[in-house]
Design a protein around this motif. Structure first.
Motif, PDB file in Angstrom:
ATOM      1  N   LEU A 117       0.939  -0.943   0.091  1.00  0.00           N
ATOM      2  CA  LEU A 117      -0.522  -0.168  -0.155  1.00  0.00           C
ATOM      3  C   LEU A 117       0.585   1.447  -0.029  1.00  0.00           C
ATOM      4  O   LEU A 117       0.642   2.019  -0.942  1.00  0.00           O
ATOM      5  CB  LEU A 117      -0.650   0.221   1.085  1.00  0.00           C
ATOM      6  CG  LEU A 117      -1.923   1.186   1.080  1.00  0.00           C
ATOM      7  CD1 LEU A 117      -2.664   1.133   0.672  1.00  0.00           C
ATOM      8  CD2 LEU A 117      -2.843   1.412   2.438  1.00  0.00           C
TER       9      LEU A 117
ATOM     10  N   TRP B  61      -1.122   5.600  -3.212  1.00  0.00           N
ATOM     11  CA  TRP B  61      -1.306   6.344  -1.620  1.00  0.00           C
ATOM     12  C   TRP B  61      -0.432   7.535  -2.109  1.00  0.00           C
ATOM     13  O   TRP B  61      -0.670   8.660  -1.195  1.00  0.00           O
ATOM     14  CB  TRP B  61      -0.545   4.685  -0.948  1.00  0.00           C
ATOM     15  CG  TRP B  61      -0.056   5.544   0.436  1.00  0.00           C
ATOM     16  CD1 TRP B  61       1.697   6.305   0.322  1.00  0.00           C
ATOM     17  CD2 TRP B  61      -0.700   5.706   1.816  1.00  0.00           C
ATOM     18  NE1 TRP B  61       1.347   6.564   2.103  1.00  0.00           N
ATOM     19  CE2 TRP B  61       0.095   5.690   2.768  1.00  0.00           C
ATOM     20  CE3 TRP B  61      -1.673   5.168   2.067  1.00  0.00           C
ATOM     21  CZ2 TRP B  61      -0.565   5.963   4.101  1.00  0.00           C
ATOM     22  CZ3 TRP B  61      -2.780   5.664   3.367  1.00  0.00           C
ATOM     23  CH2 TRP B  61      -1.749   5.747   3.954  1.00  0.00           C
TER      24      TRP B  61
ATOM     25  N   VAL C  61      -7.158  10.529   2.896  1.00  0.00           N
ATOM     26  CA  VAL C  61      -7.784   9.030   2.695  1.00  0.00           C
ATOM     27  C   VAL C  61      -8.104   8.444   3.895  1.00  0.00           C
ATOM     28  O   VAL C  61      -8.481   8.951   4.990  1.00  0.00           O
ATOM     29  CB  VAL C  61      -5.950   8.371   3.282  1.00  0.00           C
ATOM     30  CG1 VAL C  61      -6.263   7.074   2.387  1.00  0.00           C
ATOM     31  CG2 VAL C  61      -5.202   8.639   2.374  1.00  0.00           C
TER      32      VAL C  61
ATOM     33  N   VAL D 270     -10.964   5.476   5.654  1.00  0.00           N
ATOM     34  CA  VAL D 270     -10.230   3.709   5.933  1.00  0.00           C
ATOM     35  C   VAL D 270     -11.297   3.730   6.736  1.00  0.00           C
ATOM     36  O   VAL D 270     -11.680   4.779   7.935  1.00  0.00           O
ATOM     37  CB  VAL D 270      -9.074   3.985   6.045  1.00  0.00           C
ATOM     38  CG1 VAL D 270      -8.316   4.865   7.479  1.00  0.00           C
ATOM     39  CG2 VAL D 270      -8.408   2.810   6.298  1.00  0.00           C
TER      40      VAL D 270
ATOM     41  N   THR E 203      -5.497  -1.647   9.747  1.00  0.00           N
ATOM     42  CA  THR E 203      -5.762  -0.398   9.428  1.00  0.00           C
ATOM     43  C   THR E 203      -5.297   0.279  10.108  1.00  0.00           C
ATOM     44  O   THR E 203      -4.747   1.634  10.042  1.00  0.00           O
ATOM     45  CB  THR E 203      -7.410  -0.212   8.797  1.00  0.00           C
ATOM     46  OG1 THR E 203      -8.088  -0.005  10.292  1.00  0.00           O
ATOM     47  CG2 THR E 203      -7.909  -1.101   7.805  1.00  0.00           C
TER      48      THR E 203
ATOM     49  N   PHE F 265      -2.099   1.956   8.385  1.00  0.00           N
ATOM     50  CA  PHE F 265      -2.497   2.985   7.143  1.00  0.00           C
ATOM     51  C   PHE F 265      -2.504   3.948   8.147  1.00  0.00           C
ATOM     52  O   PHE F 265      -2.284   5.182   7.750  1.00  0.00           O
ATOM     53  CB  PHE F 265      -3.886   2.522   7.061  1.00  0.00           C
ATOM     54  CG  PHE F 265      -3.956   1.101   6.178  1.00  0.00           C
ATOM     55  CD1 PHE F 265      -2.393  -0.187   6.216  1.00  0.00           C
ATOM     56  CD2 PHE F 265      -4.837   0.951   6.050  1.00  0.00           C
ATOM     57  CE1 PHE F 265      -2.445  -1.383   5.522  1.00  0.00           C
ATOM     58  CE2 PHE F 265      -4.945  -1.138   5.380  1.00  0.00           C
ATOM     59  CZ  PHE F 265      -3.494  -1.961   5.495  1.00  0.00           C
TER      60      PHE F 265
ATOM     61  N   ILE G 171     -10.129   4.020   1.330  1.00  0.00           N
ATOM     62  CA  ILE G 171      -9.452   2.450   0.766  1.00  0.00           C
ATOM     63  C   ILE G 171     -10.911   1.660   1.338  1.00  0.00           C
ATOM     64  O   ILE G 171     -10.909   1.766   2.791  1.00  0.00           O
ATOM     65  CB  ILE G 171      -8.760   1.467   1.742  1.00  0.00           C
ATOM     66  CG1 ILE G 171      -6.786   2.450   1.537  1.00  0.00           C
ATOM     67  CG2 ILE G 171      -7.818   0.443   2.728  1.00  0.00           C
ATOM     68  CD1 ILE G 171      -5.803   3.123   2.834  1.00  0.00           C
TER      69      ILE G 171
ATOM     70  N   LYS H 172     -10.708   3.951  -5.396  1.00  0.00           N
ATOM     71  CA  LYS H 172     -10.904   2.329  -4.995  1.00  0.00           C
ATOM     72  C   LYS H 172      -9.772   1.408  -4.841  1.00  0.00           C
ATOM     73  O   LYS H 172     -10.185   1.405  -5.844  1.00  0.00           O
ATOM     74  CB  LYS H 172     -12.212   2.623  -5.427  1.00  0.00           C
ATOM     75  CG  LYS H 172     -13.220   3.715  -5.751  1.00  0.00           C
ATOM     76  CD  LYS H 172     -14.831   3.096  -6.548  1.00  0.00           C
ATOM     77  CE  LYS H 172     -14.842   2.956  -7.969  1.00  0.00           C
ATOM     78  NZ  LYS H 172     -14.167   3.511  -8.983  1.00  0.00           N
ATOM     79  N   LEU H 173      -9.476   1.598  -4.108  1.00  0.00           N
ATOM     80  CA  LEU H 173      -8.844   0.871  -3.120  1.00  0.00           C
ATOM     81  C   LEU H 173      -8.649  -0.025  -2.509  1.00  0.00           C
ATOM     82  O   LEU H 173      -9.739   0.150  -1.578  1.00  0.00           O
ATOM     83  CB  LEU H 173      -7.417   1.458  -3.372  1.00  0.00           C
ATOM     84  CG  LEU H 173      -5.564   0.021  -2.921  1.00  0.00           C
ATOM     85  CD1 LEU H 173      -4.977   0.924  -3.859  1.00  0.00           C
ATOM     86  CD2 LEU H 173      -5.615  -0.120  -1.971  1.00  0.00           C
ATOM     87  N   THR H 174      -8.486  -2.210  -2.515  1.00  0.00           N
ATOM     88  CA  THR H 174      -8.557  -2.470  -1.402  1.00  0.00           C
ATOM     89  C   THR H 174      -7.508  -3.115  -1.001  1.00  0.00           C
ATOM     90  O   THR H 174      -6.127  -3.224  -1.771  1.00  0.00           O
ATOM     91  CB  THR H 174      -9.972  -3.530  -1.685  1.00  0.00           C
ATOM     92  OG1 THR H 174     -10.139  -3.600   0.144  1.00  0.00           O
ATOM     93  CG2 THR H 174      -8.909  -4.691  -2.492  1.00  0.00           C
ATOM     94  N   VAL H 175      -7.561  -3.587   0.165  1.00  0.00           N
ATOM     95  CA  VAL H 175      -5.706  -5.167   0.629  1.00  0.00           C
ATOM     96  C   VAL H 175      -6.353  -6.132   1.409  1.00  0.00           C
ATOM     97  O   VAL H 175      -7.794  -6.098   1.352  1.00  0.00           O
ATOM     98  CB  VAL H 175      -5.221  -3.764   1.884  1.00  0.00           C
ATOM     99  CG1 VAL H 175      -4.382  -2.882   1.592  1.00  0.00           C
ATOM    100  CG2 VAL H 175      -6.415  -3.440   2.955  1.00  0.00           C
TER     101      VAL H 175
END
Length: 186
Positions: A33, A39, A45, A47, A57, A60, A118, A150-153
């Protein structure tokens, strides 16, 4: 598999992860990330504050604060809507009926001011970046007209080559899915 059954299965799977698996996979995801272009570009950001079965998280948030980024966390609103509010070390939070920590006060931040969200969930398809969340539809509604990234981990246990659940027309696809590279899958 229907969504409700898939969610139940995923919650069970994620609950069985060992502490060692979580630590290794969380470290892998943090490295990915923080090195990502999304990032690096983001000044704001959004989250969630993670639950025990989700990717952690907290690192983060800490990293974003260290880098001088604005951190936002979601607050649920009536009619399955939500908004993001600033989150600082002095923010007051309360636990909702869903068991999620949310901000008590502050002003909602305009959607267009958010660079990166996230997005949480229980499963992600690697082919089309579909996600399955916890079933409230809050994120799909919010992301429908979101212009940022739009991101995910995802833990390895959350990543699937193709969706193992029905993907509906209203399900919002993600821009990027980062999958942990360390630790064992089972």
């Amino acid at each position: 598999m229907e969504k409700k059954a898939f969610r139940k299965q995923q919650i069970s799977q994620l609950s069985k992860m060992t502490a060692e698996q979580r630590v290794a996979q969380n470290l892998s995801l943090q490295q990915q990330l923080f090195a990502s272009a999304a990032w690096q570009r983001a000044q704001t950001v959004a989250v969630t504050i993670s639950s025990p079965i989700e990717v952690d998280t907290r690192p983060f948030v800490q990293q974003a604060w260290q880098e001088g980024k604005t951190v936002l966390i979601p607050k649920t609103l009536p009619h399955r809507q939500m908004a993001f509010y600033p989150y600082t070390a002095s923010s007051q939070l309360e636990r909702t009926k869903f068991g999620i920590l949310e901000p008590v006060d502050g002003e909602a931040v305009a959607k267009k001011a958010i660079d990166l969200i996230i997005v949480p969930g229980l499963g992600y398809s690697l082919d089309q970046h579909a996600r399955i969340g916890f079933g409230g539809g809050y994120y799909d509604r919010y992301l429908a007209d979101f212009k940022g990234t739009k991101l995910t981990v995802a833990y390895q246990q959350m990543a699937f080559a193709t969706a193992q659940w029905p993907v509906d027309a209203f399900d919002i696809l993600l821009d990027e899915v980062l999958v942990a590279k360390e630790g064992e899958r089972d």
